[in-house]
Design a protein around this motif. Structure first.
Motif, PDB file in Angstrom:
ATOM      1  N   ALA A 116       6.721  -4.223   7.977  1.00 17.81           N
ATOM      2  CA  ALA A 116       5.497  -3.417   8.126  1.00 17.81           C
ATOM      3  C   ALA A 116       5.556  -2.085   7.378  1.00 17.81           C
ATOM      4  N   HIS A 117       6.482  -1.925   6.444  1.00 19.17           N
ATOM      5  CA  HIS A 117       6.515  -0.717   5.612  1.00 19.17           C
ATOM      6  C   HIS A 117       5.235  -0.647   4.780  1.00 19.17           C
ATOM      7  N   GLY A 118       4.855   0.563   4.365  1.00 19.48           N
ATOM      8  CA  GLY A 118       3.609   0.756   3.622  1.00 19.48           C
ATOM      9  C   GLY A 118       3.503  -0.062   2.349  1.00 19.48           C
ATOM     10  N   PHE A 119       4.646  -0.403   1.734  1.00 21.02           N
ATOM     11  CA  PHE A 119       4.613  -1.177   0.491  1.00 21.02           C
ATOM     12  C   PHE A 119       4.079  -2.583   0.701  1.00 21.02           C
ATOM     13  N   THR A 120       4.011  -3.036   1.940  1.00 19.20           N
ATOM     14  CA  THR A 120       3.454  -4.366   2.186  1.00 19.20           C
ATOM     15  C   THR A 120       1.940  -4.375   2.000  1.00 19.20           C
ATOM     16  N   LYS A 121       1.307  -3.221   1.982  1.00 16.43           N
ATOM     17  CA  LYS A 121      -0.148  -3.156   1.803  1.00 16.43           C
ATOM     18  C   LYS A 121      -0.548  -3.494   0.369  1.00 16.43           C
ATOM     19  N   GLU A 122       0.199  -2.959  -0.593  1.00 15.50           N
ATOM     20  CA  GLU A 122      -0.014  -3.343  -1.988  1.00 15.50           C
ATOM     21  C   GLU A 122       1.147  -2.819  -2.819  1.00 15.50           C
ATOM     22  N   HIS A 123       1.854  -3.744  -3.445  1.00 12.87           N
ATOM     23  CA  HIS A 123       2.995  -3.410  -4.299  1.00 12.87           C
ATOM     24  C   HIS A 123       2.837  -4.233  -5.567  1.00 12.87           C
ATOM     25  N   ASP A 124       2.403  -3.576  -6.640  1.00 11.18           N
ATOM     26  CA  ASP A 124       1.995  -4.307  -7.834  1.00 11.18           C
ATOM     27  C   ASP A 124       3.042  -4.294  -8.946  1.00 11.18           C
ATOM     28  N   ILE A 125       2.925  -5.286  -9.822  1.00 12.49           N
ATOM     29  CA  ILE A 125       3.720  -5.304 -11.049  1.00 12.49           C
ATOM     30  C   ILE A 125       3.329  -4.072 -11.859  1.00 12.49           C
ATOM     31  N   PRO A 126       4.282  -3.274 -12.337  1.00  7.90           N
ATOM     32  CA  PRO A 126       3.927  -2.070 -13.101  1.00  7.90           C
ATOM     33  C   PRO A 126       3.282  -2.415 -14.431  1.00  7.90           C
ATOM     34  N   ARG A 127       2.343  -1.581 -14.862  1.00  7.85           N
ATOM     35  CA  ARG A 127       1.750  -1.786 -16.186  1.00  7.85           C
ATOM     36  C   ARG A 127       1.919  -0.515 -17.016  1.00  7.85           C
ATOM     37  N   GLY A 128       1.121  -0.345 -18.044  1.00  7.89           N
ATOM     38  CA  GLY A 128       1.341   0.717 -19.018  1.00  7.89           C
ATOM     39  C   GLY A 128       1.432   2.113 -18.435  1.00  7.89           C
ATOM     40  N   HIS A 129       2.267   2.948 -19.071  1.00 11.89           N
ATOM     41  CA  HIS A 129       2.450   4.333 -18.648  1.00 11.89           C
ATOM     42  C   HIS A 129       1.133   5.100 -18.561  1.00 11.89           C
ATOM     43  N   GLY A 130       0.232   4.833 -19.467  1.00 11.32           N
ATOM     44  CA  GLY A 130      -0.985   5.622 -19.572  1.00 11.32           C
ATOM     45  C   GLY A 130      -1.875   5.594 -18.342  1.00 11.32           C
ATOM     46  N   MET A 131      -1.746   4.554 -17.524  1.00 12.37           N
ATOM     47  CA  MET A 131      -2.610   4.417 -16.356  1.00 12.37           C
ATOM     48  C   MET A 131      -1.873   4.683 -15.049  1.00 12.37           C
ATOM     49  N   MET A 132      -0.675   5.247 -15.113  1.00 10.18           N
ATOM     50  CA  MET A 132       0.121   5.284 -13.894  1.00 10.18           C
ATOM     51  C   MET A 132      -0.400   6.245 -12.840  1.00 10.18           C
ATOM     52  N   ALA A 133      -1.102   7.289 -13.222  1.00 11.53           N
ATOM     53  CA  ALA A 133      -1.704   8.155 -12.197  1.00 11.53           C
ATOM     54  C   ALA A 133      -2.914   7.461 -11.575  1.00 11.53           C
ATOM     55  N   ILE A 134      -3.778   6.915 -12.408  1.00 10.96           N
ATOM     56  CA  ILE A 134      -4.960   6.211 -11.919  1.00 10.96           C
ATOM     57  C   ILE A 134      -4.557   5.051 -11.012  1.00 10.96           C
ATOM     58  N   ASP A 135      -3.580   4.270 -11.432  1.00  8.58           N
ATOM     59  CA  ASP A 135      -3.135   3.128 -10.635  1.00  8.58           C
ATOM     60  C   ASP A 135      -2.562   3.568  -9.294  1.00  8.58           C
ATOM     61  N   GLN A 136      -1.842   4.696  -9.282  1.00 12.26           N
ATOM     62  CA  GLN A 136      -1.239   5.146  -8.033  1.00 12.26           C
ATOM     63  C   GLN A 136      -2.290   5.662  -7.052  1.00 12.26           C
ATOM     64  N   PHE A 137      -3.335   6.279  -7.571  1.00 11.86           N
ATOM     65  CA  PHE A 137      -4.368   6.830  -6.692  1.00 11.86           C
ATOM     66  C   PHE A 137      -5.205   5.737  -6.034  1.00 11.86           C
ATOM     67  N   VAL A 138      -5.373   4.594  -6.715  1.00 12.16           N
ATOM     68  CA  VAL A 138      -6.227   3.539  -6.159  1.00 12.16           C
ATOM     69  C   VAL A 138      -5.458   2.465  -5.401  1.00 12.16           C
ATOM     70  N   VAL A 139      -4.131   2.438  -5.519  1.00 13.69           N
ATOM     71  CA  VAL A 139      -3.365   1.392  -4.847  1.00 13.69           C
ATOM     72  C   VAL A 139      -3.591   1.500  -3.332  1.00 13.69           C
ATOM     73  N   ASP A 140      -3.719   0.369  -2.671  1.00 11.22           N
ATOM     74  CA  ASP A 140      -4.125   0.340  -1.264  1.00 11.22           C
ATOM     75  C   ASP A 140      -3.164   1.050  -0.310  1.00 11.22           C
ATOM     76  N   ARG A 141      -1.907   1.183  -0.681  1.00 12.89           N
ATOM     77  CA  ARG A 141      -0.954   1.802   0.238  1.00 12.89           C
ATOM     78  C   ARG A 141      -0.956   3.334   0.158  1.00 12.89           C
ATOM     79  N   ALA A 142      -1.636   3.928  -0.837  1.00 11.76           N
ATOM     80  CA  ALA A 142      -1.454   5.352  -1.116  1.00 11.76           C
ATOM     81  C   ALA A 142      -2.383   6.274  -0.332  1.00 11.76           C
ATOM     82  N   PHE A 143      -3.689   6.135  -0.514  1.00 13.45           N
ATOM     83  CA  PHE A 143      -4.639   7.088   0.057  1.00 13.45           C
ATOM     84  C   PHE A 143      -5.672   6.445   0.979  1.00 13.45           C
ATOM     85  N   GLY A 144      -5.320   5.297   1.536  1.00 13.46           N
ATOM     86  CA  GLY A 144      -6.190   4.681   2.532  1.00 13.46           C
ATOM     87  C   GLY A 144      -7.536   4.222   1.995  1.00 13.46           C
TER      88      GLY A 144
END
Length: 535
Positions: A116-144
């Motif tokens: 039940a750790h937070g990473f079970t909510k969404e833990h994705d395959i990493p993609r390009g460096h350029g989108m890493m802030a955008i991807d982190q802000f929208v991932v389901d485990r980060a900001f609800g």
């Protein structure tokens, strides 16, 4: 916030015409150390005013800070090939979960193992460096679920070879509050202020060393993460690895500087890296608080990549020795162990930090991140003199035949000729891809084997709890669970694990399987004895 982006020729003309207003001579009066290094480096012909705006106001009132350009497009004005390749989109599927049936850690095992750790909510395959802030802000485990793309799923179709500002792409669906909470079902609120330190450099000037809470620093480890990320516009940035004044390689990630300079710790880079370099740490806290930057005495992409591609602690936890909570007041919440898989267990035992308590077994566990660099150090390829750049950022030629360093940072399978074949000259591109994929196939089998043994272990825990097995036995079982967990999850968290250090992976995964098997046997024996006593 207005940013200036000028081609080099324009910058020179601008500087010549405005030197008396806000040029290098005026800046040197107070910033002699920066000016001295700048005037002898590759950017010596670029005036301060070509990158910093609001300089005239700063000269009138020193409490009014000049604007520092954090838009990577400013660097891209002169370094087009590097800029475009750095922001080339990954070939990997967007938001493909690691726990998909064909992912590195497929369900149902992943959810069972992460308890039940937070990473079970969404833990994705990493993609390009350029989108890493955008991807982190929208991932389901980060900001609800607070932040969402303005154009819905069309955000996945953004053209590549350019950088994007976060708030041109995303929107805050709850701008009326700063609460870090769950807004949408199936999400979590796991993000915190330390998370940004690997995703962007934007708040860097307002962050004290290691995120300490000190007067004058706008942000700290315990800052409200929503307020902090609203100030972020850019993800991956040139200034993460290159000093803007000199162009030299540098480290700005404070936890890595700490790991490299801990006197009581023989770190993995110092002890295992082939031909390691040293660093020169400088105090960059000109705004009234301590901030550090480390310059590499010799170029080494391994250290540049280690600013993010490492195992790290970035959250509150539990002291395994006392059971007490470890909060953001403790520097361990922004910490790099800087150890490989053979060393990591002993290190966590030494510092006593654990990330979470497993919801079924009660074991205190470490949540691994992505220990890529420390895994590679001391490997066969590292000993041969390869670096991260050798395989992920090779020298290539542009359309005019000019050589430059590719900044795409993707799999070497995309450019075998420029990577693998520079050493394996007797092989073909097909040969090398086959060899790489064969290593991956073998590795995947060993990961699945460890998971099978751990599944048996979880079943044994369930049986033991139902049978009422004594606490002493359960404690020994939890200790074995911790060993199995860290030696399994290390290899699902690390990127390119099968290639970076295949031999270490085999040792560690075998250790995970054995610990799980021993745990199962001990618990099943205890259950059998308990059952016999009741007859």
């Amino acid at each position: 916030m207005k940013k200036t982006m000028l081609p080099l020729a324009s910058a020179l003309l601008f500087a010549m015409g405005t030197a008396q207003a806000a040029g290098t001579p005026e800046c040197m009066a107070c910033h002699a150390d920066v000016s001295k290094s700048h005037n002898t480096a590759v950017h010596k012909d670029v005036a301060c005013t070509s990158c910093h705006t609001n300089t005239a106001e700063h000269l009138k009132n020193f409490k009014t800070h000049p604007t520092s350009p954090f838009d990577p497009a400013a660097c891209g004005a002169c370094h087009q090939d590097q800029y475009k390749s750095a922001f080339k989109m990954s070939e990997k599927a967007i938001r493909r979960s690691k726990k998909s049936y064909n992912g590195p850690a497929p369900d149902p095992f992943f959810d069972r193992a992460l308890g039940a750790h937070g990473f079970t909510k969404e833990h994705d395959i990493p993609r390009g460096h350029g989108m890493m802030a955008i991807d982190q802000f929208v991932v389901d485990r980060a900001f609800g679920g607070r932040f969402q793309p303005k154009d819905g799923w069309m955000y996945s179709t953004l053209p590549d070879e350019k950088s994007y500002k976060v708030w041109d792409v995303l929107k805050d669906e709850h701008p009326d509050n700063d609460e870090q909470k769950v807004f949408n079902p199936g999400t979590a609120k796991a993000a915190n202020a330390v998370c940004w330190t690997c995703k962007t450099t934007d708040p860097m000037l307002g962050w004290a060393y290691l995120g300490d809470k000190v007067p004058g620093a706008e942000f700290n480890r315990a800052s409200n993460p929503v307020k902090l990320v609203r100030t972020i516009q850019h993800g991956f940035n040139c200034n993460l690895c290159h000093d803007p004044h000199t162009g030299k390689q540098r480290i700005v990630r404070d936890a890595l500087i700490d790991a490299m300079t801990r006197e009581d710790d023989a770190n993995v880079y110092k002890t295992m890296a082939h031909n390691p370099t040293t660093i020169t740490v400088k105090d960059a806290g000109v705004r009234g608080f301590n901030r550090k930057v480390a310059f590499l005495d010799n170029k080494d992409s391994r250290l540049l990549c280690a600013q993010c591609h490492v195992e790290y602690i970035c959250n509150p936890g539990i002291d395994a020795k006392t059971g007490k909570k470890i909060g953001f007041d403790n520097r361990l919440t922004n910490h790099f162990p800087w150890k490989n898989a053979d060393q990591i267990e002993a290190y966590y035992e030494k510092i006593g930090f654990r990330d979470f308590k497993h919801n079924r077994t009660g074991a205190l566990l470490v949540k691994m991140q992505h220990p890529d660099t420390e895994t590679f150090l001391g490997s066969k390829h590292d000993k041969a003199g390869a670096t991260c750049q050798s395989c992920h950022m090779p020298k290539v030629k542009d359309a005019n035949g000019k050589t430059y360093t590719l900044h795409w940072a993707a799999s070497p399978k995309h450019y075998i000729k420029e990577t693998c074949l520079t050493c394996h000259k007797d092989k073909t591109e097909k040969d090398m891809v086959t060899a790489i994929e064969t290593m991956e196939n073998h590795f995947d089998g060993k990961v699945r084997e460890a998971e099978a043994r751990m599944n048996d272990m979880f079943d044994a825990f369930d049986m033991a709890q139902l049978a009422g097995v004594d606490e002493e036995t359960m404690k020994k079982a939890r200790d074995l669970h911790s060993v199995a967990h860290i030696n399994w999850e290390y290899w699902t968290a690390v990127n390119g694990a099968y290639f970076h250090n295949h031999e270490m992976a085999m040792r560690s995964l075998a250790k995970a399987a054995k610990a799980a098997t021993d745990c199962s046997a001990m618990l099943r024996k205890a259950v059998a004895e308990k059952t016999a006593q009741k007859k």
